[in-house]
Design an enzyme around this catalytic site. Structure first.
Site, PDB file in Angstrom:
ATOM      1  N   SER A  66       0.812  -1.219   0.000  1.00 20.58           N
ATOM      2  CA  SER A  66       0.000   0.000   0.000  1.00 20.58           C
ATOM      3  C   SER A  66       0.846   1.269   0.000  1.00 20.58           C
ATOM      4  O   SER A  66       1.585   1.536  -0.930  1.00 20.58           O
ATOM      5  CB  SER A  66      -0.958  -0.043   1.195  1.00 20.58           C
ATOM      6  OG  SER A  66      -1.883   1.007   1.159  1.00 20.58           O
ATOM      7  N   ASP A 286      -1.661   1.195  -3.551  1.00 22.59           N
ATOM      8  CA  ASP A 286      -2.422   0.091  -4.147  1.00 22.59           C
ATOM      9  C   ASP A 286      -3.852   0.498  -4.469  1.00 22.59           C
ATOM     10  O   ASP A 286      -4.700  -0.343  -4.769  1.00 22.59           O
ATOM     11  CB  ASP A 286      -2.402  -1.146  -3.251  1.00 22.59           C
ATOM     12  CG  ASP A 286      -3.107  -0.928  -1.911  1.00 22.59           C
ATOM     13  OD1 ASP A 286      -3.258   0.243  -1.503  1.00 22.59           O
ATOM     14  OD2 ASP A 286      -3.499  -1.919  -1.277  1.00 22.59           O
ATOM     15  N   GLU A 380     -12.416   5.827   6.934  1.00 22.80           N
ATOM     16  CA  GLU A 380     -11.444   6.317   7.896  1.00 22.80           C
ATOM     17  C   GLU A 380     -10.975   7.678   7.407  1.00 22.80           C
ATOM     18  O   GLU A 380     -11.069   7.993   6.211  1.00 22.80           O
ATOM     19  CB  GLU A 380     -10.270   5.353   8.012  1.00 22.80           C
ATOM     20  CG  GLU A 380     -10.637   4.025   8.656  1.00 22.80           C
ATOM     21  CD  GLU A 380      -9.436   3.130   8.898  1.00 22.80           C
ATOM     22  OE1 GLU A 380      -9.117   2.899  10.064  1.00 22.80           O
ATOM     23  OE2 GLU A 380      -8.841   2.671   7.914  1.00 22.80           O
ATOM     24  N   ARG A 505      -3.996   5.823  22.355  1.00 22.81           N
ATOM     25  CA  ARG A 505      -4.146   4.459  21.829  1.00 22.81           C
ATOM     26  C   ARG A 505      -2.767   3.876  21.543  1.00 22.81           C
ATOM     27  O   ARG A 505      -1.943   4.496  20.879  1.00 22.81           O
ATOM     28  CB  ARG A 505      -4.985   4.493  20.555  1.00 22.81           C
ATOM     29  CG  ARG A 505      -5.046   3.201  19.784  1.00 22.81           C
ATOM     30  CD  ARG A 505      -5.894   3.361  18.524  1.00 22.81           C
ATOM     31  NE  ARG A 505      -5.808   2.184  17.661  1.00 22.81           N
ATOM     32  CZ  ARG A 505      -4.942   2.044  16.662  1.00 22.81           C
ATOM     33  NH1 ARG A 505      -4.085   3.032  16.404  1.00 22.81           N
ATOM     34  NH2 ARG A 505      -4.934   0.946  15.938  1.00 22.81           N
ATOM     35  N   SER A 507       0.155   1.849  19.873  1.00 22.74           N
ATOM     36  CA  SER A 507       0.481   1.466  18.495  1.00 22.74           C
ATOM     37  C   SER A 507       0.369  -0.046  18.349  1.00 22.74           C
ATOM     38  O   SER A 507       0.620  -0.802  19.305  1.00 22.74           O
ATOM     39  CB  SER A 507       1.897   1.922  18.144  1.00 22.74           C
ATOM     40  OG  SER A 507       2.345   1.314  16.952  1.00 22.74           O
ATOM     41  N   THR A 509       2.291  -1.676  16.214  1.00 23.23           N
ATOM     42  CA  THR A 509       3.534  -2.172  15.626  1.00 23.23           C
ATOM     43  C   THR A 509       4.809  -1.778  16.379  1.00 23.23           C
ATOM     44  O   THR A 509       5.872  -2.315  16.096  1.00 23.23           O
ATOM     45  CB  THR A 509       3.672  -1.666  14.178  1.00 23.23           C
ATOM     46  OG1 THR A 509       3.610  -0.231  14.180  1.00 23.23           O
ATOM     47  CG2 THR A 509       2.543  -2.209  13.305  1.00 23.23           C
ATOM     48  N   ARG A 514      -0.122   6.641  20.600  1.00 23.00           N
ATOM     49  CA  ARG A 514      -0.513   7.795  19.794  1.00 23.00           C
ATOM     50  C   ARG A 514      -1.599   8.574  20.522  1.00 23.00           C
ATOM     51  O   ARG A 514      -2.629   8.008  20.904  1.00 23.00           O
ATOM     52  CB  ARG A 514      -0.971   7.340  18.405  1.00 23.00           C
ATOM     53  CG  ARG A 514       0.196   6.806  17.588  1.00 23.00           C
ATOM     54  CD  ARG A 514      -0.177   6.429  16.169  1.00 23.00           C
ATOM     55  NE  ARG A 514       1.026   6.140  15.395  1.00 23.00           N
ATOM     56  CZ  ARG A 514       1.652   4.977  15.360  1.00 23.00           C
ATOM     57  NH1 ARG A 514       1.172   3.974  16.061  1.00 23.00           N
ATOM     58  NH2 ARG A 514       2.735   4.798  14.644  1.00 23.00           N
TER      59      ARG A 514
END
Length: 541
Positions: A66, A286, A380, A505, A507, A509, A514
């Site tokens: 993406s 993408d 989103e 929230r 992350s 990964t 954040r």
């Protein structure tokens, strides 16, 4: 069914890196391309098992990363109706990817087949495609080896956008049924959109040209191909100026262009060169998300993101339903995440008077919530989203009999929209045409669209922490239940600001949290964001 020894032998050519732990998420597996060999092989095995579990229905596999840099790549599976992989199978994908040895992999494969009572004689069917990344061809070869080892039937659709693969997967699985979605080819995709666009326009005129930045990704050649199926500007068609469509030099992918660049930097790509008040749009690598924007007459940059697209679509579809005499029979709703701007939420609830649902971040959560409405609109803020029409809604729209020419026109447009929209997943090309149809019907330019509501200033701050796992969110990720007492501190800070809103929230990964903040003014927003970031920093050690 596959020979377990053959699978172990084939797997030996693609050993798992010993120091890596892989996790299947909303985007599938995504990382540096040179780490993906073993992962792609194992995803191929899982795709074959998934197809057999579903009695030979076709499963899709997409090789893409993406909006990530060119050196990255990824792989994800597509379920039979074009939706994302069922959540319970995400866990199995993670287990297969992390099997430490070839023999462990073969054993787990066998156990998964047994636990799911998969019939050995069921033929697996898998289709796959890739984006334009340089590593894609190599990974496709590995995927092919896995499918051969698993004795699956497979078809390589070469270069496609991610939404095109979702579309074709659904078409294959609904062919010759009451729910037939379209012709299962790339050409069928273009033809369906082109014919739907013509009907949806109802003879209206497009309001000037739109410049589309294709992120130097697969969306570029596919948009140019779609244009061939559309009426030319001289025939009253949409004038589309394509920029950033260089797929010959892979290193240009997402470089200073694309939807993520525009959203993050709050500016147009340097190569766009658009005149003031010209509609512009950017796809991602993408082509599964899109954002609009324009430069105002005073030179200021104005972003029209996923929130704006959602409110535009919901407003138009709600009006169409009422004009078609279906206002009381179709429940139109909007699905957002906590990152949606508070002004957009208020606009939907107070001005459009439509229900709004907030879900956890991740397209699979939004899509699921959208299916609870007759017509569910979800986007989103980053521009990934679509419109989902329920089976009941499609039947009512299809069978409704108009009582006047006005009702007939509205009904015809509404029916066309159900085909114009790619309901399987967010689709930048489909969403581009949807937005252009709506703006044409409303006789709006980007300025009029921008004036529907005023975004609250917002700020996103990344805070590094020692262990992100201690930050556990609830209420669609809008509140923290742990560490204890942190949510109360955040709420106390928020209460000191007009129109204040903030949440933290973890992350998915990295060891970071954040922090999102909104307030009435830019300076207050910055102040609130830093206060909440400090709270999080102290709590995270």
């Amino acid at each position: 069914m596959a020979d377990i020894e053959a699978i172990a032998a084939a797997s030996a050519r693609f050993p798992k890196p010993q120091d890596r732990v892989f996790q299947y998420g909303t985007a599938g597996f995504r990382m540096k391309a040179d780490l993906l060999d073993s992962v792609v092989f194992r995803v191929g095995l899982l795709a074959a098992l998934r197809s057999r579990k579903l009695n030979g229905q076709t499963i899709g596999v997409m090789i893409t990363a993406s909006h990530n840099p060119p050196a990255d790549n990824g792989v994800k599976l597509v379920d039979p109706m074009g939706e994302m992989l069922e959540e319970s199978w995400e866990i199995e994908a993670t287990k297969l990817a992390n099997a430490p040895s070839d023999q462990d992999l073969a054993t787990h494969y066998e156990t998964l087949a047994s636990d799911n009572q998969i019939k050995p004689g069921t033929q697996a069917k898998v289709i796959f495609a890739r984006d334009t990344r340089a590593s894609g061809a190599h990974l496709i070869n590995i995927l092919t080896e896995a499918l051969q080892a698993a004795k699956a039937d497979f078809t390589d659709y070469k270069l496609l956008t991610t939404p095109q693969l979702h579309y074709i997967t659904r078409c294959l699985n609904t062919k010759d049924t009451f729910y037939e979605y379209g012709q299962p080819t790339e050409q069928g995709y273009y033809q369906k959109m082109a014919s739907s666009l013509k009907v949806a326009m109802q003879g209206r005129q497009f309001n000037g040209a739109v410049t589309v930045d294709c992120a130097n990704g697969v969306g570029g050649p596919k948009l140019r191909e779609l244009i061939k199926y559309l009426p030319s500007p001289s025939e009253g068609g949409l004038e589309i100026t394509v920029v950033n469509d260089d797929v010959v030099q892979p290193e240009k992918l997402n470089h200073q262009c694309g939807a993520d660049y525009v959203k993050t930097n709050q500016r147009a790509p340097p190569s766009t060169h658009a005149s003031p008040l010209t509609r512009c749009a950017s796809l991602d690598g993408d082509a599964d998300r899109i954002v609009y924007y324009f430069n105002d007459s005073d030179g200021s940059f104005r972003l029209l993101d996923g929130d704006r697209i959602a409110t535009l679509a919901a407003s138009f579809i709600g009006d169409l339903a009422r004009s078609a005499g279906l206002g009381e029979k179709l429940k139109v709703g909007v699905v957002q995440t906590a990152y949606a701007n508070g002004a957009a939420t208020a606009y939907v609830a107070q001005d459009l008077r439509l229900p709004v649902v907030c879900t956890a971040t991740g397209v699979k959560h939004l899509h699921h919530a959208a299916t609870k409405f007759d017509v569910g609109v979800y986007f989103e803020a980053n521009g990934h989203g679509t419109v989902v029409f329920s089976e009941l809604a499609l039947k009512r729209i299809g069978k409704s009999q108009p009582n006047s020419p006005a009702e007939s026109s509205a009904l015809e447009t509404l029916r066309a929209l159900t085909s114009l929209v790619n309901q399987t997943v967010g689709d930048a090309l489909s969403d581009l045409l949807l937005v252009e149809v709506i703006l044409a019907h409303k006789s709006w330019g980007p300025k009029e669209w921008d004036l529907t509501y005023t975004d609250l200033p917002n700020r996103l701050v990344r805070v590094e922490v020692a262990d992100r796992s201690i930050f556990k969110a609830v209420d669609a990720e809008r509140k923290l239940e742990s560490p204890p007492g942190v949510q109360a501190q955040i709420e106390a800070a928020v209460g000191k600001f007009k129109n204040g809103r903030s949440f933290a929230r973890a992350s998915g990964t990295e060891d970071a949290v954040r922090v999102y903040a909104e307030a009435a003014t830019r300076s207050e927003t910055e102040d609130l964001a830093q206060k909440v970031a400090t709270i999080v920093r102290h709590a995270g050690g």
